[in-house]
Scaffold this motif. Structure first.
Motif, PDB file in Angstrom:
ATOM      1  N   UNK A   1     -15.691  -1.957   7.248  1.00 44.46           N
ATOM      2  CA  UNK A   1     -16.475  -2.345   6.094  1.00 44.46           C
ATOM      3  C   UNK A   1     -15.663  -2.966   4.976  1.00 44.46           C
ATOM      4  N   UNK A   2     -14.329  -3.025   5.172  1.00 50.41           N
ATOM      5  CA  UNK A   2     -13.472  -3.606   4.141  1.00 50.41           C
ATOM      6  C   UNK A   2     -13.061  -5.021   4.535  1.00 50.41           C
ATOM      7  N   UNK A   3     -12.828  -5.806   3.496  1.00 57.03           N
ATOM      8  CA  UNK A   3     -12.301  -7.153   3.723  1.00 57.03           C
ATOM      9  C   UNK A   3     -10.785  -7.048   3.786  1.00 57.03           C
ATOM     10  N   UNK A   4     -10.219  -7.231   4.969  1.00 55.47           N
ATOM     11  CA  UNK A   4      -8.767  -7.078   5.166  1.00 55.47           C
ATOM     12  C   UNK A   4      -8.102  -8.433   5.362  1.00 55.47           C
ATOM     13  N   UNK A   5      -8.750  -9.483   4.976  1.00 49.79           N
ATOM     14  CA  UNK A   5      -8.173 -10.818   5.163  1.00 49.79           C
ATOM     15  C   UNK A   5      -6.938 -11.037   4.320  1.00 49.79           C
ATOM     16  N   UNK A   6      -6.798 -10.230   3.232  1.00 56.46           N
ATOM     17  CA  UNK A   6      -5.629 -10.388   2.358  1.00 56.46           C
ATOM     18  C   UNK A   6      -4.597  -9.278   2.596  1.00 56.46           C
ATOM     19  N   UNK A   7      -4.790  -8.485   3.665  1.00 59.70           N
ATOM     20  CA  UNK A   7      -3.828  -7.405   3.948  1.00 59.70           C
ATOM     21  C   UNK A   7      -2.479  -8.008   4.361  1.00 59.70           C
ATOM     22  N   UNK A   8      -1.423  -7.404   3.853  1.00 62.80           N
ATOM     23  CA  UNK A   8      -0.064  -7.887   4.146  1.00 62.80           C
ATOM     24  C   UNK A   8       0.732  -6.780   4.849  1.00 62.80           C
ATOM     25  N   UNK A   9       1.681  -7.229   5.671  1.00 61.55           N
ATOM     26  CA  UNK A   9       2.529  -6.260   6.376  1.00 61.55           C
ATOM     27  C   UNK A   9       3.738  -5.891   5.525  1.00 61.55           C
ATOM     28  N   UNK A  10       4.681  -5.132   6.116  1.00 59.29           N
ATOM     29  CA  UNK A  10       5.860  -4.674   5.373  1.00 59.29           C
ATOM     30  C   UNK A  10       6.750  -5.823   4.938  1.00 59.29           C
TER      31      UNK A  10
END
Length: 462
Positions: free
Chosen positions: A115-124
């Protein structure tokens, strides 16, 4: 540099250089083969995993395909998500679903993302994680495409490299995908590298062992040759020393004979002529004549000096080569020598000497008799001159395999180390040792303030 050392270096250095080149070749080729093997294994593993991922995604597509064309799209999507969430493979194998805008629709391992928008999630590393997957799904459509990215591994609780395969479901605007973590291949490659490095180390250890034992073998061969050369040199030196001593004794014997048979006889004949002349002079009338007395006195003095000279020549002749040693043997010669030394100390004699013989007397070679006699001569001289001894005992022991001469005195003794360090001292002791060594014998010396004991031991000839 000695020739023997040069030969040894010429034997060892090429061997070490060859083994060093062999070690470098083993290391270089081993490292190259290890890299090639790692690359081949990695490529084969990746190929197999890529095929496996395609198979899994195709399987998931076949599961939801009947639902894609349903009239109730919302219900079909819910049923498809439910089916996909239950499909797993391996320990960390699962399927995930996002819409093509980055909204998480289903994630069985991380339900908190749903249900979350993870398009802007970044890795380490600060890189966008989902954008490459979405871009690949848009490009490939239903055919699918492989993508590498960092993602959280649930069993390891940290981010790790993952190989993903994503496809698009354009009817529902979905991105369906799965992935395999690459730590397994990294572990496998690390094990391969460790095994290869272990094999290289073992090979280098073998080369080092060959180098060590090869060098040791060359050194031992050189040492054996050196010892053999030393033994031959020692044997030649002993033979030379024995010949020198024998030559000395022969020369002494020749001089002794010359003095006894030549000079001594001429002096005795001269003495007899003088005695005859003096007797005739004394038989002339007018003995009270001062002129006759002036002639008689020098003749008497010359006769006395001539008598003393004959005695001195006889003494020198005897010392050069005692006739008793050749005529009566070693025990008699030692007894006579002891008496001579004792009588030479004065009247009454200051020194008391004793000669004791143990065992059955054996006829010894001239070299043995001469060496033992000279050692006794030197020891008695030292006891009188340096030790100021009052008692000297000589013991001659005839043993089954050896003959042994022991000389013990009660003199003041000396420090053997100090005598050896002094350049002008210890000549007599060194001469004793040098006389014994060529015959294969030994000499021991023990000195203290209570006295000195010298033991010379010679092997009996076969």
């Amino acid at each position: 540099m000695k020739l023997r050392l040069k030969i040894l270096l010429l034997a060892v250095v090429p061997l070490l250089l060859a083994l060093a080149f062999l070690a470098y070749a083993v290391y270089h080729h081993g490292t190259t083969l290890s890299r090639q093997e790692k690359h081949a294994v990695e490529q084969a593993w990746l190929d197999s995993k890529q095929a496996e991922l395609r198979h899994y995604v195709k399987l998931a597509q076949s599961v939801i395909q009947p639902l894609v064309g349903a009239q109730d799209s919302a219900a079909a999507q819910r049923e498809a998500l439910s089916l996909l969430s239950k499909m797993e493979f391996g320990r960390d194998g699962y399927f995930f679903v996002y819409d093509l805008n980055g909204l998480s629709l289903m994630h069985p391992r991380q339900p908190e993302l749903v249900g979350r928008d993870v398009s802007v999630m970044r890795d380490a590393l600060g890189q966008l994680v989902l954008q490459p997957l979405l871009a690949a799904a848009r490009r490939s459509g239903a055919q699918g495409e492989l993508v590498r990215y960092l993602w959280h591994k649930p069993s390891a609780q940290r981010e790790m490299q993952k190989l993903g395969y994503v496809v698009a479901v354009p009817e529902w605007n979905w991105m369906l995908g799965t992935g395999i973590y690459l730590d397994d291949i990294e572990t496998t490659l690390a094990d391969l590298d460790a095994a290869a490095q272990g094999n290289i180390r073992n090979m280098l250890a073998w080369v080092a062992a060959i180098a060590f034992f090869g060098t040791l073998g060359v050194a031992l061969c050189g040492l054996a040759l050196n010892i053999s050369d030393h033994k031959q040199s020692d044997a030649k030196l002993r033979l030379l020393a024995r010949q020198v001593v024998q030559s000395q004794e022969e020369e002494r014997a020749r001089l002794s004979r010359e003095l006894h048979d030549g000079v001594s006889q001429w002096l005795i004949s001269t003495k007899l002529l003088l005695e005859a002349a003096l007797a005739r002079l004394r038989g002339l009338p007018g003995q009270d004549d001062p002129a006759l007395q002036k002639v008689e006195q020098p003749l008497s003095g010359a006769l006395d000096r001539l008598h003393a000279t004959v005695g001195e020549i006889r003494r020198i002749s005897h010392n050069l080569r005692p006739s008793l040693l050749d005529d009566l043997g070693l025990p008699a010669a030692l007894s006579h020598l002891a008496r001579e030394v004792t009588d030479a100390t004065g009247e009454p004699p200051v020194l008391r000497s004793e000669v004791v013989v143990h065992g059955q007397e054996v006829k010894l070679p001239d070299a043995h008799n001469t060496v033992l006699y000279r050692i006794a001569q030197e020891a008695l001289t030292n006891a009188v001159r340096h030790a100021q001894a009052s008692t000297v005992q000589l013991a001659l022991d005839y043993l089954p395999r050896h003959v042994q001469l022991s000389i013990r005195d009660n003199g003041q003794g000396f420090d053997y180390e100090d005598v050896q360090r002094a350049p002008e001292g210890g000549i007599g002791l060194r001469n004793m040792r040098e006389r014994v060594a060529p015959l294969g014998g030994t000499m021991t010396l023990d000195s203290s303030p209570a006295g000195t004991r010298i033991v010379a031991r010679l092997p009996l000839p076969a």
